[in-house]
Design a protein around this motif. Structure first.
Motif, PDB file in Angstrom:
ATOM      1  N   GLY A  41       0.785  -1.230   0.000  1.00 35.20           N
ATOM      2  CA  GLY A  41       0.000   0.000   0.000  1.00 35.20           C
ATOM      3  C   GLY A  41       0.816   1.278   0.000  1.00 35.20           C
ATOM      4  N   GLN A  42       2.118   1.171   0.214  1.00 36.22           N
ATOM      5  CA  GLN A  42       2.957   2.366   0.213  1.00 36.22           C
ATOM      6  C   GLN A  42       3.115   2.890  -1.207  1.00 36.22           C
ATOM      7  OE1 GLN A  42       6.660   1.495   2.155  1.00 36.22           O
ATOM      8  NE2 GLN A  42       5.685   1.122   4.122  1.00 36.22           N
ATOM      9  N   LEU A  43       3.358   4.187  -1.310  1.00 38.64           N
ATOM     10  CA  LEU A  43       3.510   4.837  -2.617  1.00 38.64           C
ATOM     11  C   LEU A  43       4.968   5.169  -2.871  1.00 38.64           C
ATOM     12  CD1 LEU A  43       0.483   7.267  -2.419  1.00 38.64           C
ATOM     13  CD2 LEU A  43       0.605   5.101  -3.633  1.00 38.64           C
ATOM     14  N   ARG A  44       5.381   4.998  -4.114  1.00 39.16           N
ATOM     15  CA  ARG A  44       6.739   5.315  -4.531  1.00 39.16           C
ATOM     16  C   ARG A  44       6.688   6.041  -5.874  1.00 39.16           C
ATOM     17  NH1 ARG A  44       7.416   3.778  -0.066  1.00 39.16           N
ATOM     18  NH2 ARG A  44       8.925   2.298   0.745  1.00 39.16           N
ATOM     19  N   VAL A  45       7.739   6.804  -6.137  1.00 37.90           N
ATOM     20  CA  VAL A  45       7.907   7.479  -7.421  1.00 37.90           C
ATOM     21  C   VAL A  45       9.272   7.070  -7.956  1.00 37.90           C
ATOM     22  CG1 VAL A  45       8.096   9.712  -8.588  1.00 37.90           C
ATOM     23  CG2 VAL A  45       6.485   9.435  -6.707  1.00 37.90           C
ATOM     24  N   ARG A  46       9.303   6.616  -9.190  1.00 37.88           N
ATOM     25  CA  ARG A  46      10.586   6.291  -9.811  1.00 37.88           C
ATOM     26  C   ARG A  46      11.371   7.578 -10.020  1.00 37.88           C
ATOM     27  NH1 ARG A  46       7.633   2.306 -13.101  1.00 37.88           N
ATOM     28  NH2 ARG A  46       8.418   0.288 -12.437  1.00 37.88           N
ATOM     29  N   ARG A  47      12.663   7.524  -9.759  1.00 33.16           N
ATOM     30  CA  ARG A  47      13.528   8.686  -9.947  1.00 33.16           C
ATOM     31  C   ARG A  47      13.404   9.203 -11.380  1.00 33.16           C
ATOM     32  NH1 ARG A  47      15.807  12.342  -6.861  1.00 33.16           N
ATOM     33  NH2 ARG A  47      14.955  13.633  -8.389  1.00 33.16           N
ATOM     34  N   SER A  48      13.361   8.281 -12.338  1.00 33.21           N
ATOM     35  CA  SER A  48      13.273   8.689 -13.745  1.00 33.21           C
ATOM     36  C   SER A  48      11.953   9.405 -14.029  1.00 33.21           C
ATOM     37  CB  SER A  48      13.439   7.482 -14.666  1.00 33.21           C
ATOM     38  OG  SER A  48      12.460   6.502 -14.382  1.00 33.21           O
ATOM     39  N   ASP A  49      10.850   8.981 -13.400  1.00 32.37           N
ATOM     40  CA  ASP A  49       9.559   9.652 -13.580  1.00 32.37           C
ATOM     41  C   ASP A  49       9.590  11.059 -12.985  1.00 32.37           C
ATOM     42  OD1 ASP A  49       8.465   7.487 -14.903  1.00 32.37           O
ATOM     43  OD2 ASP A  49       7.440   6.702 -13.122  1.00 32.37           O
ATOM     44  N   LEU A  50      10.237  11.192 -11.820  1.00 30.85           N
ATOM     45  CA  LEU A  50      10.329  12.515 -11.195  1.00 30.85           C
ATOM     46  C   LEU A  50      11.196  13.445 -12.037  1.00 30.85           C
ATOM     47  CD1 LEU A  50       9.585  14.356  -8.848  1.00 30.85           C
ATOM     48  CD2 LEU A  50      11.587  13.478  -7.623  1.00 30.85           C
ATOM     49  N   ASP A  51      12.310  12.930 -12.563  1.00 30.69           N
ATOM     50  CA  ASP A  51      13.176  13.753 -13.407  1.00 30.69           C
ATOM     51  C   ASP A  51      12.456  14.190 -14.683  1.00 30.69           C
ATOM     52  OD1 ASP A  51      15.197  13.533 -11.536  1.00 30.69           O
ATOM     53  OD2 ASP A  51      16.249  11.937 -12.606  1.00 30.69           O
ATOM     54  N   ALA A  52      11.679  13.282 -15.275  1.00 32.76           N
ATOM     55  CA  ALA A  52      10.912  13.624 -16.481  1.00 32.76           C
ATOM     56  C   ALA A  52       9.856  14.677 -16.156  1.00 32.76           C
ATOM     57  CB  ALA A  52      10.265  12.370 -17.062  1.00 32.76           C
ATOM     58  N   TRP A  53       9.231  14.555 -15.000  1.00 40.56           N
ATOM     59  CA  TRP A  53       8.227  15.528 -14.565  1.00 40.56           C
ATOM     60  C   TRP A  53       8.872  16.907 -14.396  1.00 40.56           C
ATOM     61  CZ3 TRP A  53       7.828  18.241  -9.900  1.00 40.56           C
ATOM     62  CH2 TRP A  53       6.626  18.931  -9.712  1.00 40.56           C
ATOM     63  N   TRP A  54      10.063  16.950 -13.761  1.00 40.21           N
ATOM     64  CA  TRP A  54      10.784  18.219 -13.599  1.00 40.21           C
ATOM     65  C   TRP A  54      11.064  18.842 -14.963  1.00 40.21           C
ATOM     66  CZ3 TRP A  54      10.859  21.256  -9.714  1.00 40.21           C
ATOM     67  CH2 TRP A  54      11.039  20.826  -8.404  1.00 40.21           C
ATOM     68  N   ALA A  55      11.485  18.010 -15.918  1.00 41.43           N
ATOM     69  CA  ALA A  55      11.799  18.521 -17.263  1.00 41.43           C
ATOM     70  C   ALA A  55      10.550  19.112 -17.914  1.00 41.43           C
ATOM     71  CB  ALA A  55      12.366  17.389 -18.124  1.00 41.43           C
ATOM     72  N   ARG A  56       9.401  18.446 -17.767  1.00 41.20           N
ATOM     73  CA  ARG A  56       8.144  18.989 -18.330  1.00 41.20           C
ATOM     74  C   ARG A  56       7.786  20.315 -17.653  1.00 41.20           C
ATOM     75  NH1 ARG A  56       6.679  13.647 -17.826  1.00 41.20           N
ATOM     76  NH2 ARG A  56       5.316  14.077 -16.048  1.00 41.20           N
ATOM     77  N   CYS A  57       7.996  20.408 -16.352  1.00 41.18           N
ATOM     78  CA  CYS A  57       7.712  21.663 -15.642  1.00 41.18           C
ATOM     79  C   CYS A  57       8.585  22.796 -16.183  1.00 41.18           C
ATOM     80  CB  CYS A  57       7.945  21.502 -14.142  1.00 41.18           C
ATOM     81  SG  CYS A  57       6.735  20.498 -13.304  1.00 41.18           S
TER      82      CYS A  57
END
Length: 62
Positions: A41-57
């Motif tokens: 039930g814990q939530l995680r974010v892949r480092r690569s997904d977070l980096d891609a999100w930062w790039a889109r921002c």
């Protein structure tokens, strides 16, 4: 998934300097990094997904 860095939601919130409530509002609008729900039930974010999100921002801000 071996070798893929997974961040806890708390770590992501600290990095992006956002409250949990604001993150979930952004997620409801489809604007947050993709979350992975673990079998426990814990939530995680892949480092690569977070980096891609930062790039889109950054692209959207330019």
């Amino acid at each position: 998934m071996a070798g893929t860095k997974m961040l806890k939601l708390r770590e992501v919130l600290e990095e992006i300097e956002m409250s949990r409530a604001a993150f979930y509002r952004m997620r409801a609008r489809g604007q947050a990094p993709r979350l992975q729900k673990l079998p426990n039930g814990q939530l995680r974010v892949r480092r690569s997904d977070l980096d891609a999100w930062w790039a889109r921002c950054e692209e959207n801000a330019a």
